[in-house]
Enzyme design. Structure first.
Site, PDB file in Angstrom:
ATOM      1  N   ASN A  12       0.862  -1.179   0.000  1.00 20.00           N
ATOM      2  CA  ASN A  12       0.000   0.000   0.000  1.00 20.00           C
ATOM      3  C   ASN A  12       0.901   1.233   0.000  1.00 20.00           C
ATOM      4  OD1 ASN A  12      -1.779   2.052   0.549  1.00 20.00           O
ATOM      5  ND2 ASN A  12      -2.339   1.326   2.602  1.00 20.00           N
ATOM      6  N   TRP A  13       0.999   1.869  -1.160  1.00 21.93           N
ATOM      7  CA  TRP A  13       1.934   2.996  -1.283  1.00 21.93           C
ATOM      8  C   TRP A  13       1.395   4.266  -0.625  1.00 21.93           C
ATOM      9  CZ3 TRP A  13       3.990   2.822  -7.082  1.00 21.93           C
ATOM     10  CH2 TRP A  13       4.635   1.606  -7.282  1.00 21.93           C
ATOM     11  N   LYS A  14       0.119   4.282  -0.295  1.00 22.42           N
ATOM     12  CA  LYS A  14      -0.518   5.479   0.290  1.00 22.42           C
ATOM     13  C   LYS A  14      -0.271   6.695  -0.603  1.00 22.42           C
ATOM     14  CE  LYS A  14      -0.278   3.250   4.728  1.00 22.42           C
ATOM     15  NZ  LYS A  14      -0.208   3.348   6.185  1.00 22.42           N
ATOM     16  N   HIS A 100      -9.645   1.123   4.805  1.00 27.78           N
ATOM     17  CA  HIS A 100      -8.377   1.301   5.525  1.00 27.78           C
ATOM     18  C   HIS A 100      -8.604   2.246   6.706  1.00 27.78           C
ATOM     19  CE1 HIS A 100      -4.305   2.541   6.469  1.00 27.78           C
ATOM     20  NE2 HIS A 100      -3.896   1.470   5.850  1.00 27.78           N
ATOM     21  N   GLU A 102      -6.991   4.633   7.805  1.00 26.91           N
ATOM     22  CA  GLU A 102      -6.762   6.055   7.512  1.00 26.91           C
ATOM     23  C   GLU A 102      -7.985   6.662   6.827  1.00 26.91           C
ATOM     24  OE1 GLU A 102      -2.954   5.555   5.590  1.00 26.91           O
ATOM     25  OE2 GLU A 102      -2.112   4.976   7.532  1.00 26.91           O
ATOM     26  N   GLU A 170      -5.593  -5.068  10.444  1.00 28.34           N
ATOM     27  CA  GLU A 170      -4.560  -4.066  10.698  1.00 28.34           C
ATOM     28  C   GLU A 170      -4.882  -3.329  11.996  1.00 28.34           C
ATOM     29  OE1 GLU A 170      -2.423  -2.755   6.893  1.00 28.34           O
ATOM     30  OE2 GLU A 170      -4.286  -1.637   6.953  1.00 28.34           O
ATOM     31  N   GLY A 176       2.284   2.103  10.790  1.00 33.28           N
ATOM     32  CA  GLY A 176       3.270   3.176  10.688  1.00 33.28           C
ATOM     33  C   GLY A 176       3.997   3.496  11.979  1.00 33.28           C
ATOM     34  N   SER A 214       3.133  -2.313  10.318  1.00 34.18           N
ATOM     35  CA  SER A 214       4.569  -2.377  10.617  1.00 34.18           C
ATOM     36  C   SER A 214       5.217  -3.714  10.239  1.00 34.18           C
ATOM     37  CB  SER A 214       4.831  -2.032  12.083  1.00 34.18           C
ATOM     38  OG  SER A 214       4.499  -0.674  12.330  1.00 34.18           O
ATOM     39  N   GLY A 235       2.754  -1.214   4.294  1.00 35.03           N
ATOM     40  CA  GLY A 235       2.781   0.205   3.947  1.00 35.03           C
ATOM     41  C   GLY A 235       4.200   0.680   3.714  1.00 35.03           C
ATOM     42  N   GLY A 236       4.806   1.258   4.738  1.00 36.66           N
ATOM     43  CA  GLY A 236       6.128   1.887   4.617  1.00 36.66           C
ATOM     44  C   GLY A 236       7.172   1.012   3.923  1.00 36.66           C
TER      45      GLY A 236
HETATM   46  P1  PGA Z   1       2.683   0.176   7.651  1.00 36.50           P
HETATM   47  O1  PGA Z   1       1.232   0.413   6.978  1.00 36.50           O
HETATM   48  O2  PGA Z   1       3.221  -1.104   7.053  1.00 36.50           O
HETATM   49  O3  PGA Z   1       3.489   1.379   7.238  1.00 36.50           O
HETATM   50  O4  PGA Z   1       2.484   0.065   9.099  1.00 36.50           O
HETATM   51  C1  PGA Z   1       0.360  -0.658   6.752  1.00 36.50           C
HETATM   52  C2  PGA Z   1      -0.916  -0.156   6.159  1.00 36.50           C
HETATM   53  O5  PGA Z   1      -1.373   0.938   6.521  1.00 36.50           O
HETATM   54  O6  PGA Z   1      -1.526  -0.833   5.316  1.00 36.50           O
END
Ligand code: PGA
Length: 252
Positions: A12-14, A100, A102, A170, A176, A214, A235-236
């Site tokens: 997930n590149w956000k 998600h 967010e 998640e 994050g 994470s 994500g990251g």
């Molecule tokens: P993260 O994000 O790996 O940076 O914790 C995961 C996500 O939000 O899907």
């Protein structure tokens, strides 16, 4: 999960990848995919909507699938600034993330909207990655499993099956932050999700359940070994080709 289901590693590149960075990342993944035909998992990247078309072109002919990060519940019409599931599909996506945390937090999206988005994804022929997860307050209050039950019951369409849906567990506090639940906590949550899906949804027993929050090259192998963990939503660490690839190679 049935014996034959391959794990899915999804990036997930956000809201990242501008100034050519996303295209360079896609090129780097295409090169790795060409050099390694024997990965034990399915691969997916979810770039921002503006990059889906170009990333799909770069990755066409590779085993890396493309997904969107959100879609509107309606198929089209007067919705300024929104993108429909069919538009994602037209641009080259085969998946879309919905619900998600967010989106749930920043855009006040509730379970019924998330379910409507999943239905829209299915209507457009996309596989929906439906995200659920508890906040830190909910975990500390011993509410985790209740929250997961409520989110599953509210967000997953009744007709969902392994053919059109994936669940991503998640924990909000793990996204994050560099913090992850213990292996026992992941085991408990995934077992609960598996049972709830099996009890409540006819086609739920085989739906893949990803862990997200994470995930990194150092912890991926242990997390991916957990019973009922069918892959990861990353994500990251998905923004660095080497890290993402190491996570993909961690699949059993
Ligand atoms: P993260 O994000 O790996 O940076 O914790 C995961 C996500 O939000 O899907």
């Amino acid at each position: 999960m049935s014996e034959v289901a391959r794990p899915l590693i999804a990036g997930n590149w956000k809201m990242n990848g501008q100034d050519g960075e996303g295209l360079a990342l896609a090129e780097a993944l295409a090169q790795r995919a060409a050099a390694n035909s024997k990965l034990a998992c399915d691969l997916l990247v979810c770039p921002p909507a503006t990059l889906i078309g170009q990333v799909a072109q770069i990755l066409s002919g590779t085993p890396v699938a493309i997904g969107g990060q959100d879609c509107h519940p309606e198929p089209g019409g007067a919705h300024t600034g929104d993108v429909s599931a069919a538009m994602m599909r037209d641009a080259g996506a085969g998946f879309v993330i919905v619900g998600h945390s967010e989106r749930r937090t920043n855009h006040a999206e509730g379970d019924s909207l998330v379910r409507a988005k999943a239905v829209a994804a299915h209507g457009a022929g996309l596989k929906a990655i439906i995200c659920i997860g508890e906040t830190e307050v909910e975990r500390d209050g011993g509410k985790t499993l209740d929250v997961l039950t409520r989110q599953l019951q509210g967000s997953v369409p009744q007709a969902a099956s392994a053919a059109d849906s994936v669940i991503a567990y998640e924990p909000v506090w793990a996204i994050g932050t560099g913090r992850t639940p213990s292996i026992d906590e992941i085991t408990e949550a995934h077992a609960h999700i598996r049972k709830t899906l099996g009890d409540g949804i006819a086609g739920g027993a085989d739906i893949l359940i990803l862990y997200g929050g994470s995930v990194n090259p150092a912890n991926a192998r242990d997390i991916l070994k957990v019973n009922q963990v069918g892959g990861a939503l990353v994500g990251g660490a998905s923004l660095k080709a080497d890290d993402f690839w190491t996570i993909c190679e961690s699949c059993r």
